[in-house]
Every structure is written in C-alpha cells, then in structure tokens.
Write an enzyme that holds these catalytic residues in place. Structure first.
Site, PDB file in Angstrom:
ATOM      1  N   SER A 103       2.342  -9.392   5.669  1.00  0.00           N
ATOM      2  CA  SER A 103       3.088  -9.706   6.889  1.00  0.00           C
ATOM      3  C   SER A 103       2.131  -9.958   8.059  1.00  0.00           C
ATOM      4  CB  SER A 103       4.077  -8.586   7.232  1.00  0.00           C
ATOM      5  OG  SER A 103       3.379  -7.407   7.507  1.00  0.00           O
ATOM      6  N   GLU A 136      -7.863 -10.246  12.465  1.00  0.00           N
ATOM      7  CA  GLU A 136      -7.909  -8.916  11.822  1.00  0.00           C
ATOM      8  C   GLU A 136      -9.316  -8.336  11.864  1.00  0.00           C
ATOM      9  OE1 GLU A 136      -5.128  -7.685  10.315  1.00  0.00           O
ATOM     10  OE2 GLU A 136      -3.898  -9.456   9.954  1.00  0.00           O
ATOM     11  N   ASP A 148      -5.172 -13.660   1.795  1.00  0.00           N
ATOM     12  CA  ASP A 148      -3.788 -13.653   2.263  1.00  0.00           C
ATOM     13  C   ASP A 148      -3.496 -14.852   3.159  1.00  0.00           C
ATOM     14  OD1 ASP A 148      -3.795 -11.288   0.921  1.00  0.00           O
ATOM     15  OD2 ASP A 148      -3.672 -10.012   2.705  1.00  0.00           O
TER      16      ASP A 148
HETATM   17  C1  GLA Z   1      -5.657  -7.121   1.505  1.00  0.00           C
HETATM   18  C2  GLA Z   1      -6.650  -8.033   2.223  1.00  0.00           C
HETATM   19  C3  GLA Z   1      -7.113  -9.164   1.301  1.00  0.00           C
HETATM   20  C4  GLA Z   1      -7.584  -8.646  -0.058  1.00  0.00           C
HETATM   21  C5  GLA Z   1      -6.577  -7.654  -0.645  1.00  0.00           C
HETATM   22  C6  GLA Z   1      -7.074  -6.996  -1.900  1.00  0.00           C
HETATM   23  O1  GLA Z   1      -4.477  -7.808   1.232  1.00  0.00           O
HETATM   24  O2  GLA Z   1      -6.055  -8.604   3.360  1.00  0.00           O
HETATM   25  O3  GLA Z   1      -8.137  -9.897   1.947  1.00  0.00           O
HETATM   26  O4  GLA Z   1      -8.865  -8.081   0.032  1.00  0.00           O
HETATM   27  O5  GLA Z   1      -6.223  -6.641   0.290  1.00  0.00           O
HETATM   28  O6  GLA Z   1      -7.199  -7.928  -2.925  1.00  0.00           O
END
Ligand code: GLA
Length: 351
Positions: A103, A136, A148
């Site tokens: 999200s 982030e 993501d």
């Molecule tokens: C979170 C992070 C990603 C990735 C995953 C684990 O979602 O935002 O960048 O590292 O954890 O695969």
C-alpha cells in the site's frame, strides 16, 4: 487548469523471489485487483493539501520533515520529485495498510504520477519507481528495494531482473486454480529494525564474498561461512530463492502447477528457517492452507506479519477458508481475512 485527475494504482503480491530485490536477484510480483486511488487538482500555491480516510487532513510544505504519520509517504514522494507543484490530493484505498500488499508503494507511486502529471513532467516507469522508492528510503528511512514500485506500475505478473531493471511479462493462465491472499492481521512495519538488519547482513555477506550483489554468489558461497554464522543461512536463502524463481518461471511456462506449488512452499520454508522473517501466524496460515489441499503456500512481502498467499484448486477454497480460520481460532488469534485475487492492470490514469 482546475481539472481533477484520478490515478488508480494497484497493490501487489509477490508470487516468488522474496528479499531478493536489494540483492540484485530475480523477483516475480503480480499487480492485484485492490487499489489506492489518488485524485489530484492543481493549487496556485506550493502547498499540498492531503485528505484521506486514514487520518485528518495534512498540509505539506516544501520544507517538510518527516512526522506526518500516514502522510509521510506522500510528503516523501513529493520531496523525492523535487516538490514541483502545489496540489489538493485525495487518497482513497481498499488495500489494507501494513499488510504487506504494497500500500505504501502504491500511495507513493500514485503521488509521484499525480504530481508529475500536474507539473507537466514526463517520467518513465523506471523513473517513477525510483522516485517513489526514495520516498521510503530517503524520507522514511526504510531501506527497501524497488520490487513493489515496479510491480504496481506494470500490468499483471512480471519477472523483474532487479539488477538490470528489465521487466518481462509472465502470463498466468492457471485454469481451475485460485490465488488466495491470507491477511494474518499482524501489522508489519518495514521501517522497524528487522528488515534493515537482514539487508545489512546480506551486504556484509556480499562484502565477505567480494561481490556487489549477493544474488550473484555461486552455490559454493555458503562454504565460506561457519555453520554457526547466521550469514551462512542468509546466503543460502538468497542463492536457493534465486534458483526457485527461475524454476517457477519454467514451471509456469510448462503449466506445471504442482511444481510451481512446491517451489512456493520451499520458498516459505527458506524464509522461515534460513532468512528468519516469518512469524507464527504466517507459518500457521501456510500449514493450514497446505493441509486443505493448496498446491503451495508462502508468506509474501517483507514478512514479520502481513499476508501469506496460497495457490489452490478453486473447488477447495471453501475448505481452505474454514481450515485457516479454525487454525487461527485454535491459537486464540484474531480471525484472518481471506480473499482471492487475480492479476490486474498496473497504475492507470482513470476516467
Ligand atoms: C518489502 C520491500 C521490497 C522487498 C520485499 C521483500 O515489500 O518493499 O522492496 O524487499 O519487502 O521481498
């Protein structure tokens, strides 16, 4: 120029390839049919006025510092873009926050897309992803990778080479099967220490091995670490998970769903035993789903809570739901939320 523009950005589940994106490995995330919507309108000043059902209205000025709770991701995204424009933003979501369904990435990408659009900036998807990621890493201090952000900007399932940035669509036509998301209800917080600790361990291991990205280590790299050194198991996860992703792509191409399921489950075991990012609720969700006839199941995302996924025959979904809910009740845990999901379009400018 007072039109309202509406950006619709999906969440994601990661099918396989966990904790590989900051190690330069392959990942296979899927944009899903749950969304964050960012509505944006130009303002004549330089402020961002942000409304959301997550909390009271927030005003963000160009000299913003972190400390706006849910709105930090918006502030961080605006800052990463260079605070190029003033805007009214309304953010709505049917994606649970803190559940490991990206999200934050969806909100950050939606903010970057909306502000860049109002400012007349043309950015590639890679540039949007990188800007949203900096919301982030630089603003919120969560040292995440870029999986993501890329996942939510592209349609459906994609194999992402996190070293080169190449994104290759993967077609998932698993007739008779469903992808189930089990939200344990345990909130995870990526900025909290464990994620950063794993990343630091991976960097230390890569340094010992004299390589830039741990995912490029050969299988014998584990021999360089003592048996009682936790880095040994972290390295083993990164190497075996990279192999599993490649195996999953082959299994999908050959429509070998049992094999894919087995790889998902092995991925979970590796995350639980070698990478140590699972938790009791995720393990129980996975076990109960397998018990109910899922072909495979695993935690998805960062771990430490959040969601598990299960690939299950559609005619077993009812039984699976009952088993998972009963297993949580046996532990006196709050009931988990289950939903089926499917690949969906990446971020779009809505009508
Ligand atoms: C979170 C992070 C990603 C990735 C995953 C684990 O979602 O935002 O960048 O590292 O954890 O695969």
């Amino acid at each position: 120029m007072n039109d309202v523009r509406r950006w619709v950005v999906p969440g994601r589940v990661n099918l396989i390839g966990e904790h590989l994106d900051y190690n330069g490995g392959p990942v296979l995330p899927i944009a899903i049919d749950k969304h964050v919507t960012v509505k944006a309108r130009h303002r004549d000043d330089t402020e961002l006025h942000v409304w959301s059902d997550l909390g009271p209205k927030v005003v963000i000025r160009p000299d913003v510092a972190p400390g706006h709770a849910w709105a930090d991701v918006v502030a961080g995204a605006a800052k990463a873009l260079g605070h190029v424009v003033g805007a009214d933003l309304v953010i709505e979501s049917d994606l649970p926050a803190g559940a490991g369904l990206a999200s934050s990435a969806a909100t950050a990408c939606g903010t970057v897309l909306a502000l860049a659009d109002l400012a007349g900036l043309e950015l590639s998807r890679a540039e949007v992803a990188e800007t949203a990621r900096r919301a982030e890493t630089d603003f919120r201090g969560a040292p995440i990778g870029v999986m993501d952000q890329l996942a939510v900007l592209h349609d459906g399932a994609n194999l992402v080479d996190t070293r080169s940035g190449d994104v290759t669509p993967v077609s998932l036509e698993w007739d008779g099967l469903s992808l189930v998301v089990i939200d344990t209800g345990v909130k995870h917080q990526v900025a909290a220490g464990e994620y950063a600790a794993r990343r630091a361990e991976c960097e230390a291991a890569a340094e010992t091995l004299g390589i830039e990205y741990l995912a490029s280590a050969g299988p014998d790299a584990v021999l360089r670490f003592d048996d009682d050194d936790p880095l040994k198991s972290r390295v083993r996860h990164v190497i075996t998970e990279s192999t599993r992703v490649r195996g999953a792509v082959r299994a999908i191409g050959e429509r070998s769903w049992d094999r894919l399921g087995g790889l998902l489950t092995s991925s979970h075991e590796s995350l639980r035993d070698d990478f140590a990012v699972s938790c009791g609720e995720l393990d129980v969700a996975v076990e109960a789903a397998l018990d109910a006839g899922a072909l495979g199941a695993r935690m998805t995302g960062a771990g430490f809570g959040g969601c598990a996924i299960a690939l299950a025959p559609t005619d077993r979904l009812l039984g699976l739901r009952e088993k998972v809910i009963a297993a949580f009740a046996d532990h006196d845990w709050a009931s988990p939320t289950l939903l089926t999901t499917r690949p969906a379009p990446g971020a779009t400018l809505g009508a």
